[in-house]
Design an enzyme around this catalytic site. Structure first.
Site, PDB file in Angstrom:
ATOM      1  N   CYS A   1      -4.633   2.335  -3.863  1.00 19.49           N
ATOM      2  CA  CYS A   1      -3.389   2.818  -3.236  1.00 19.49           C
ATOM      3  C   CYS A   1      -2.252   1.824  -3.452  1.00 19.49           C
ATOM      4  O   CYS A   1      -1.383   1.667  -2.573  1.00 19.49           O
ATOM      5  CB  CYS A   1      -3.560   3.112  -1.750  1.00 19.49           C
ATOM      6  SG  CYS A   1      -4.667   4.467  -1.441  1.00 19.49           S
TER       7      CYS A   1
ATOM      8  N   HIS B   1       0.865  -1.179   0.000  1.00 22.90           N
ATOM      9  CA  HIS B   1       0.000   0.000   0.000  1.00 22.90           C
ATOM     10  C   HIS B   1       0.909   1.239   0.000  1.00 22.90           C
ATOM     11  O   HIS B   1       2.010   1.201   0.551  1.00 22.90           O
ATOM     12  CB  HIS B   1      -0.844  -0.052   1.279  1.00 22.90           C
ATOM     13  CG  HIS B   1      -1.928   0.965   1.351  1.00 22.90           C
ATOM     14  ND1 HIS B   1      -1.710   2.257   1.762  1.00 22.90           N
ATOM     15  CD2 HIS B   1      -3.250   0.879   1.078  1.00 22.90           C
ATOM     16  CE1 HIS B   1      -2.856   2.920   1.734  1.00 22.90           C
ATOM     17  NE2 HIS B   1      -3.809   2.106   1.325  1.00 22.90           N
TER      18      HIS B   1
ATOM     19  N   GLN C   1      -4.680  -5.114   6.929  1.00 26.79           N
ATOM     20  CA  GLN C   1      -5.686  -6.016   6.355  1.00 26.79           C
ATOM     21  C   GLN C   1      -5.679  -7.394   7.007  1.00 26.79           C
ATOM     22  O   GLN C   1      -6.471  -8.250   6.621  1.00 26.79           O
ATOM     23  CB  GLN C   1      -5.447  -6.181   4.845  1.00 26.79           C
ATOM     24  CG  GLN C   1      -5.606  -4.921   4.035  1.00 26.79           C
ATOM     25  CD  GLN C   1      -7.062  -4.470   3.897  1.00 26.79           C
ATOM     26  OE1 GLN C   1      -7.997  -5.215   4.183  1.00 26.79           O
ATOM     27  NE2 GLN C   1      -7.253  -3.243   3.465  1.00 26.79           N
TER      28      GLN C   1
ATOM     29  N   LYS D   1     -10.766  -0.589  10.075  1.00 19.41           N
ATOM     30  CA  LYS D   1     -10.950  -1.764   9.211  1.00 19.41           C
ATOM     31  C   LYS D   1     -11.406  -2.973  10.034  1.00 19.41           C
ATOM     32  O   LYS D   1     -11.598  -4.058   9.519  1.00 19.41           O
ATOM     33  CB  LYS D   1      -9.648  -2.092   8.482  1.00 19.41           C
ATOM     34  CG  LYS D   1      -9.279  -1.038   7.446  1.00 19.41           C
ATOM     35  CD  LYS D   1      -8.135  -1.473   6.600  1.00 19.41           C
ATOM     36  CE  LYS D   1      -7.466  -0.325   5.894  1.00 19.41           C
ATOM     37  NZ  LYS D   1      -8.197   0.169   4.731  1.00 19.41           N
TER      38      LYS D   1
ATOM     39  N   ASP E   1       2.870  -4.549   8.306  1.00 18.65           N
ATOM     40  CA  ASP E   1       1.661  -3.751   8.070  1.00 18.65           C
ATOM     41  C   ASP E   1       0.484  -4.708   8.233  1.00 18.65           C
ATOM     42  O   ASP E   1       0.220  -5.545   7.372  1.00 18.65           O
ATOM     43  CB  ASP E   1       1.729  -3.154   6.658  1.00 18.65           C
ATOM     44  CG  ASP E   1       0.414  -2.498   6.244  1.00 18.65           C
ATOM     45  OD1 ASP E   1      -0.576  -2.598   7.001  1.00 18.65           O
ATOM     46  OD2 ASP E   1       0.377  -1.896   5.160  1.00 18.65           O
TER      47      ASP E   1
HETATM   48  N1  PMP Z   1      -1.869  -0.893   4.498  1.00 21.43           N
HETATM   49  C1  PMP Z   1      -2.817  -1.613   3.898  1.00 21.43           C
HETATM   50  C2  PMP Z   1      -2.491  -3.011   3.456  1.00 21.43           C
HETATM   51  C3  PMP Z   1      -4.086  -1.072   3.695  1.00 21.43           C
HETATM   52  O1  PMP Z   1      -5.030  -1.794   3.104  1.00 21.43           O
HETATM   53  C4  PMP Z   1      -4.344   0.240   4.145  1.00 21.43           C
HETATM   54  C5  PMP Z   1      -5.711   0.880   3.936  1.00 21.43           C
HETATM   55  N2  PMP Z   1      -6.313   0.616   2.731  1.00 21.43           N
HETATM   56  C6  PMP Z   1      -3.323   0.938   4.769  1.00 21.43           C
HETATM   57  C7  PMP Z   1      -2.107   0.351   4.930  1.00 21.43           C
HETATM   58  C8  PMP Z   1      -3.527   2.340   5.251  1.00 21.43           C
HETATM   59  O2  PMP Z   1      -4.472   2.365   6.249  1.00 21.43           O
HETATM   60  P1  PMP Z   1      -4.993   3.787   6.825  1.00 21.43           P
HETATM   61  O3  PMP Z   1      -5.545   4.519   5.643  1.00 21.43           O
HETATM   62  O4  PMP Z   1      -6.025   3.403   7.813  1.00 21.43           O
HETATM   63  O5  PMP Z   1      -3.820   4.456   7.397  1.00 21.43           O
END
Ligand code: PMP
Length: 438
Positions: free
Chosen positions: A392, A139, A224, A247, A221
């Site tokens: 993203c 991401h 998910q 999430k 990270d």
């Molecule tokens: N890492 C992953 C794998 C994600 O899916 C996301 C959110 N789509 C993020 C980081 C970023 O999360 P946040 O926008 O809550 O900071």
């Protein structure tokens, strides 16, 4: 954790817990990988804070402040327990996963010799030519912070490529990269445990073994992964695990960095201000202990309360129940999608069925000749909410040579009928474009 057998049937049976469905009874919400819906318990806990307490944490001597601080600090303990994180870990509240990764990156940029006792090769901090190892499927929040500090320190980012057919991390390429990096200081390895595009769940053990061999800091990270499966940090033992509450049924604007105390203790501070200091002098001030050293300013107290209620709710349902339910929905969706003319971006139905790939309830796909944005718009007309775009993950899109994909994501409140609505909407979309183009 005790699992309640009666709750194995999720979906419609638990929608009464989610006020969203009362107000949007006809919507098939298939975008939980972006953000999840929120149960009444979480909303009630936020309301409880504002209606019954409403005061700040830590500084007050009065009883209301003590009670608020107690609930706030209990949330930290609850999160640690939820992650099976031992006493070697501490929880720092952040706004989200993104802020947690930025906190680590900015602090590391400032570090000089502080981390050298714990990680070989960290003398003098980050230097030109040092390596941060991430992957092409990360991401943007696990790419951009490293690019920003790369510009300022001269460190290089090395990307583990993906296997085009499945979107999975390419282990053969990773082994080659290891040889190429033999004489390099790999300072940081930072990887997602679950891809937000393919839903693949990674076994991170080979990567963490490499990190230990190289004396690198290892960051997971977990944005998910934490929402779909039981996390066991004592088993994996990363240096940092970062995630967002929104999430996993919690409020927006709150997340956590779970990090090893011995590292956090040595890391330079991130933001400066109230709560993160011990004593302030005109020339130089001293900083508080962890976790407060990294929590400058009045925190998002109501969101921490809601975060804690989200964990209670997830534990009541049971993560194994959630994961079993999602698997059923995902396989059903992939089977139905296979019957129409779609292309999967990620593992095939057979690869998921045979458990060659472990996958959460996230399915990315495309339809030849129809732009994902058109698909998303027409599905919306049929009350089906999916995500379309690059998610993203522009590097992953570039590796696949596509501008965007469609992504349907399932969570505990989704049901087979949502999948049917998705398929019906897609059939109508194909028909519309078929007729339209002819
Ligand atoms: N890492 C992953 C794998 C994600 O899916 C996301 C959110 N789509 C993020 C980081 C970023 O999360 P946040 O926008 O809550 O900071």
């Amino acid at each position: 954790m005790t699992e309640n057998k009666e709750l194995t049937q999720l979906g419609k049976n638990i929608r009464k817990d989610f006020p969203f469905y009362k107000n949007n009874p006809n919507i098939s919400y298939l975008d939980s990988a972006a953000t999840s819906l929120v149960p009444r318990d979480v909303i009630n806990k936020i309301i409880y804070y504002y209606e019954s307490l409403g005061v700040s944490v830590h500084r007050g001597v009065y009883q209301l402040a003590a009670k608020t601080s107690e609930i706030y600090e209990d949330a930290r303990k609850k999160i640690k327990h939820f992650l099976s994180a031992g006493s070697e870990y501490e929880i720092i509240f952040t706004r989200n996963t993104t802020e947690a990764i930025n906190l680590i990156a900015y602090s590391f940029e400032k570090a000089k010799d502080e981390l050298n006792e714990l990680f070989s090769g960290w003398k003098g901090g980050l230097k030109t030519g040092d390596i941060v190892l991430i992957s092409e499927s990360e991401h943007h929040s696990n790419i951009i912070p490293w690019q920003i500090i790369s510009e300022r320190t001269g460190i290089k980012i090395k990307y583990i490529p993906i296997v085009k057919e499945t979107g999975a991390l390419d282990i053969t390429a990773f082994n080659k990269i290891k040889n190429d990096l033999d004489d390099k200081d790999v300072k940081i390895i930072s990887l997602a445990q679950v891809s937000n595009v393919t839903g693949i769940v990674y076994d991170l053990k080979p990567f963490i073994s490499y990190a230990r061999e190289k004396g690198s800091v290892f960051i997971v990270d977990g944005a998910q992964s934490v929402c779909h499966q039981k996390i066991n940090l004592s088993d994996l033992s990363p240096d940092f695990f970062v995630f967002s509450a929104h999430k996993m049924l919690g409020p927006k604007g709150i997340g956590a960095l779970c990090g090893k105390k011995e590292i956090l203790n040595k890391m330079p501070v991130f933001l400066g201000g109230g709560d993160m200091i011990l004593s302030v002098n005109k020339e130089k001030s001293t900083y508080n202990e962890i976790p407060y050293k990294f929590e400058a300013g009045t925190p998002n107290i109501s969101a921490v309360f809601g975060f804690s209620a989200a964990i209670d709710y997830l534990e009541k349902i049971g993560l194994q129940n959630i994961s079993d339910w999602e698997k059923k929905l995902t396989l059903y969706a992939m089977e139905k999608l296979s019957e129409i003319n779609i292309q999967f971006f990620g593992p095939s139905l057979e690869q998921v069925k045979s458990n060659e790939f472990k996958k959460v309830g996230v399915v990315s796909f495309g339809i030849n000749g129809i732009h994902p944005h058109d698909i998303g718009t027409l599905l919306d007309e049929n009350n089906v909410c999916i995500r379309v775009g690059h998610h993203c993950c522009q590097l992953l899109m570039k590796a696949w040579d596509v501008p965007a994909t469609c992504r349907a994501s399932f969570y505990l409140y989704n049901d087979f009928e949502d999948v049917d609505n998705l398929i019906n909407g897609l059939r109508k979309t194909i028909e519309f474009f078929g007729t339209h183009n002819s």
